[in-house]
Every structure is written in structure tokens, then in C-alpha cells.
Enzyme design. Structure first.
Site, PDB file in Angstrom:
ATOM      1  N   LYS A   1       4.725   3.321   3.930  1.00 21.01           N
ATOM      2  CA  LYS A   1       4.832   3.110   5.377  1.00 21.01           C
ATOM      3  C   LYS A   1       5.843   4.045   6.040  1.00 21.01           C
ATOM      4  O   LYS A   1       5.771   4.274   7.248  1.00 21.01           O
ATOM      5  CB  LYS A   1       5.167   1.645   5.678  1.00 21.01           C
ATOM      6  CG  LYS A   1       3.980   0.715   5.390  1.00 21.01           C
ATOM      7  CD  LYS A   1       4.057  -0.616   6.090  1.00 21.01           C
ATOM      8  CE  LYS A   1       2.764  -1.380   5.861  1.00 21.01           C
ATOM      9  NZ  LYS A   1       2.670  -2.664   6.486  1.00 21.01           N
TER      10      LYS A   1
ATOM     11  N   LYS B   1      -6.075   1.288   1.236  1.00 18.02           N
ATOM     12  CA  LYS B   1      -6.222  -0.143   1.512  1.00 18.02           C
ATOM     13  C   LYS B   1      -6.693  -0.375   2.954  1.00 18.02           C
ATOM     14  O   LYS B   1      -6.252   0.316   3.873  1.00 18.02           O
ATOM     15  CB  LYS B   1      -4.819  -0.742   1.327  1.00 18.02           C
ATOM     16  CG  LYS B   1      -4.695  -2.212   1.405  1.00 18.02           C
ATOM     17  CD  LYS B   1      -3.248  -2.597   1.039  1.00 18.02           C
ATOM     18  CE  LYS B   1      -2.294  -2.479   2.205  1.00 18.02           C
ATOM     19  NZ  LYS B   1      -1.986  -3.705   2.905  1.00 18.02           N
TER      20      LYS B   1
ATOM     21  N   LYS C   1      -4.630  -3.590   8.907  1.00 16.44           N
ATOM     22  CA  LYS C   1      -4.740  -4.164  10.253  1.00 16.44           C
ATOM     23  C   LYS C   1      -4.454  -3.136  11.322  1.00 16.44           C
ATOM     24  O   LYS C   1      -5.155  -3.026  12.309  1.00 16.44           O
ATOM     25  CB  LYS C   1      -3.680  -5.268  10.428  1.00 16.44           C
ATOM     26  CG  LYS C   1      -4.079  -6.592   9.893  1.00 16.44           C
ATOM     27  CD  LYS C   1      -2.965  -7.579  10.186  1.00 16.44           C
ATOM     28  CE  LYS C   1      -2.182  -7.894   8.947  1.00 16.44           C
ATOM     29  NZ  LYS C   1      -0.885  -7.300   8.797  1.00 16.44           N
TER      30      LYS C   1
END
Ligand code: AQP
Length: 353
Positions: A116, A197, A200
Site C-alpha cells: 500500500k 487481489k 474495494k
């Protein structure tokens, strides 16, 4: 009567909740709610760890959408506590204390932080210490199990290490939790790029990346139709590439069929057939969730009553645990006006929400 196992889990309101959040987390919470004493929250404090993505009015709405999805997926507020993380201030208090006992080297190893923070100019310390807030979430409630997707395994293992370190240094205060990770559906990949992955935040800005839990069936069909597959013309179950493997995985996670059943159904079949079957299976599970979600979003008063009740119980448990932690550390001081301050804060919050 045997004592129920206490579980804790949560989802960040950071974008469009997707089928991976459903198969990796939500569906397990719902399936186990009669066996477990479930504590489930919408982890809005975690959603602040990338502040560039925080748009206050939108974040507020995303929190209510997530609460509605929890309920629409089948969580029953009579059986489980459902609330919003920031309603219970002990999450932040314990996170600070845990930050103080967590070596930086442990956090440096976290793969989610590496992923991230990569290609990001400004990385806040909150993103780095995200796992200690997650540890606080779990340890506050003496949760014995944490049902989550595969990506959270490392964070749950870190939570165990932090709890053991604290217990060794200051006396046994925390229960050591165990991860509870399913097989099919524990890691759903992006439809547009099955090497990554399903996410969202990506799903919110990239059309056809994800299958939203409350997407319209037409959009679900289109997204699956556009999903990346392999180069060969048909499914070869044992040698499926990542695109086909992902579709097979989604199918298995929503239908709960066995490996053998899935293999038999799709072996040697074309991708058109695979996509059609995946679409039908996903829509069968998600269409009723969408219907309930749309109705719940119209009833904010009910949603508020659910989270108020959940937060009240959670607060009771959390404040007991923080008192134990403070005792263990020798910092059991309380302000004489604490109750008054909390009352004032409650008044202010009820006016602004
Ligand atoms: N792709 C996935 N497959 C299976 N399970 C998944 N989970 C997340 N993505 C998948 C599980 O859903 C729960 C909630 O996830 P989270 O909110 O803690 O955050 P995350 O893992 O960072 O999820 P996202 O979707 O990737 O969010 P963004 O885009 O905001 O970073 C967890 O149990 C997680 O394992």
C-alpha cells in the site's frame, strides 16, 4: 450450555465492497453467527490511513453503506454486535499503548504496508501502524478467533506476537487469537488483472475490476464477461492459469461445491460456459442481498439503532479491558469529569451526524 467462542472482525469502508469481502469475511460471519459470539465493526478509523482518499461526506455515506451490507448479507443484530469502530474510543487508546510495545522491525515486515505504500509519495504513520490498530480491535474483546481473508493472516499473526509480548512484559491481560481463514474465496483476484487481489478502492474507480456485493446484476454479468481468462480455448482444471482459476474459485466460493464437483462441471468446457455459470451463481447469492440493502439504506433510523446497541455492548467490554491494561501498566488514573465530558461529546455528535 457451552460457552460460545468469541470472534471479532471488520471491513474498512474504503470503497465498493466486493465479492472477496463477502466470501473471505462476511459469509463466514453469517454462517457462524449461531455458534459464535460475534463482534463485527465497520473499521472507519482504518479508513483514515490513506488520508488523500478521505472525502468526509463520502466516508460517512460509505460507513452507512457498509452497515447496511452487513445486515443485508444476513448478520442478525440480535445475535451479534454490529457497530462503527470510532463509536468506541478504546480502540484508539489501546492502539497507542500497543504501538509503544511493538518493535518497528515487526511492522516493517508487513507485506500489506509494503504494497500500500509503494508508489505513494506521502505515507502517513497511520498506514505503518495500521496493524497495531487492528491488534487493538481484536485484543480489546478477548476475541479467540478472527474470521478474515487470506491477506489478513500476517496481521493476525502479528496480533498474537504483540499480545504475547505485552503479556510477558506486564502480566497476562490478553487472549491470544487465532486466524480463521477459509479455503475457497479467501483470496479473490481482480477480474481485470488476476495477478492482483480484488480491491474495494480499485473497484470504486475502475469499471469491471470487481464484482460489487450490491452491484446491479447487469453490471455483474458485464464484468464477468470482460474478465481475463487464459490463452487456451477450454478449461483445463489442473492446469488453469490465474484468470480461469480465479473464476473457478469465485464459483466454488459462492456455490460451496467440492473440488471434484467443480472439476467435473467445467473440465474441457469453453470460457463462455464458465462465465455464464459464474454469473448465475454469483447473482443467485448477491441479488437478494442487493434487494435487502436497498431497503435498509432507506431506513437510517433503524441502522442507527443497530449500531447504537452494538456499540453500547462493545463499549462495556472494551472499557473493562482497557481498565485491566491500565492497571497492568500502572496508569489507572481517571479524570473526575470524564463522565460529563463523554456526555457532552455524545450530545455534540448527535447534533452533527
Ligand atoms: N480479494 C479478497 N479476497 C478475499 N477476501 C478479501 N478481503 C479483502 N479483499 C479480499 C477480506 O475482506 C475483509 C475486509 O477487508 P479490509 O477492509 O480489511 O481490507 P483489505 O484487505 O485491504 O481489502 P480491500 O478490498 O483490498 O480494500 P482496499 O481496496 O481499501 O485496500 C478482510 O477479512 C479481508 O481479508
Amino acid at each position: 450450555m457451552t460457552k460460545k467462542i468469541r470472534v471479532f472482525s471488520g471491513i474498512q469502508p474504503t470503497g465498493k465492497l466486493h465479492v472477496g469481502n463477502y466470501t473471505g469475511a462476511l459469509s463466514t460471519w453469517v454462517a457462524q453467527q449461531d455458534n459464535f459470539e460475534g463482534i463485527y465493526c465497520v473499521v472507519d478509523l482504518h479508513a483514515l490511513t490513506i488520508p488523500e482518499n478521505v472525502v468526509p461526506a463520502k466516508l460517512n455515506e460509505k460507513v452507512w453503506k457498509a452497515v447496511s451490507i452487513y445486515l443485508a448479507a444476513g448478520l442478525d443484530p440480535k445475535k451479534s454486535d454490529i457497530f462503527i469502530q470510532s463509536m468506541v474510543p478504546e480502540h484508539s487508546e489501546l492502539a497507542w499503548i500497543l504501538n509503544c510495545v511493538t518493535p518497528m522491525g515487526w511492522l516493517n515486515r508487513m507485506t500489506q504496508f509494503k504494497a500500500k505504500s509503494a508508489n505513494r509519495e506521502n505515507v502517513g504513520t497511520g498506514l505503518f501502524t495500521y496493524p497495531t490498530l487492528m491488534a487493538a480491535d481484536i485484543l480489546l474483546y478477548d476475541a479467540e478467533k478472527v474470521p478474515a481473508g487470506d491477506d489478513q493472516k500476517q496481521h493476525i499473526e502479528l496480533t498474537r506476537d504483540i499480545a504475547e509480548r505485552f503479556n510477558t512484559m506486564f502480566g497476562k491481560v490478553f487472549t491470544i487469537p487465532e486466524p480463521m481463514i477459509g479455503k475457497a474465496g479467501a483470496r479473490i483476484m481482480g477480474l481485470d488483472d488476476p495477478s492482483k487481489k480484488m480491491s474495494k478502492s480499485v473497484g470504486e474507480v475502475t469499471l469491471y475490476h470487481s464484482i460489487g456485493i450490491v452491484d446491479e446484476p447487469d453490471l455483474i454479468a458485464k464484468s464477468i464477461k470482460k474478465a481475463k481468462t487464459d490463452l487456451g480455448p477450454v478449461v483445463v482444471y489442473d492446469a488453469a492459469g490465474e484468470g480461469v482459476r480465479n473464476l473457478l474459485n469465485i464459483y466454488q466460493a459462492v456455490t460451496k461445491e467440492t473440488d471434484d464437483q467443480v472439476k467435473e462441471k467445467f473440465e474441457g468446457k469453453g470460457y463462455g460456459f464458465l462465465k455464464k455459470e459464474v454469473t448465475e451463481a454469483v447473482c443467485e447469492v448477491l441479488a437478494p442481498v442487493r434487494q435487502r440493502y436497498l431497503a435498509l439504506m432507506e431506513d437510517r433510523a433503524y441502522l442507527k439503532s443497530v449500531v447504537n446497541k452494538g456499540a453500547e455492548h462493545a463499549h462495556l467490554l472494551a472499557s473493562k479491558k482497557v481498565s485491566q491494561v491500565r492497571d497492568a501498566l500502572g496508569i489507572s488514573f481517571s479524570s473526575p469529569n470524564l463522565e460529563k465530558a463523554f456526555f457532552l461529546r455524545k450530545e455534540l455528535l448527535s447534533k452533527t451526524r
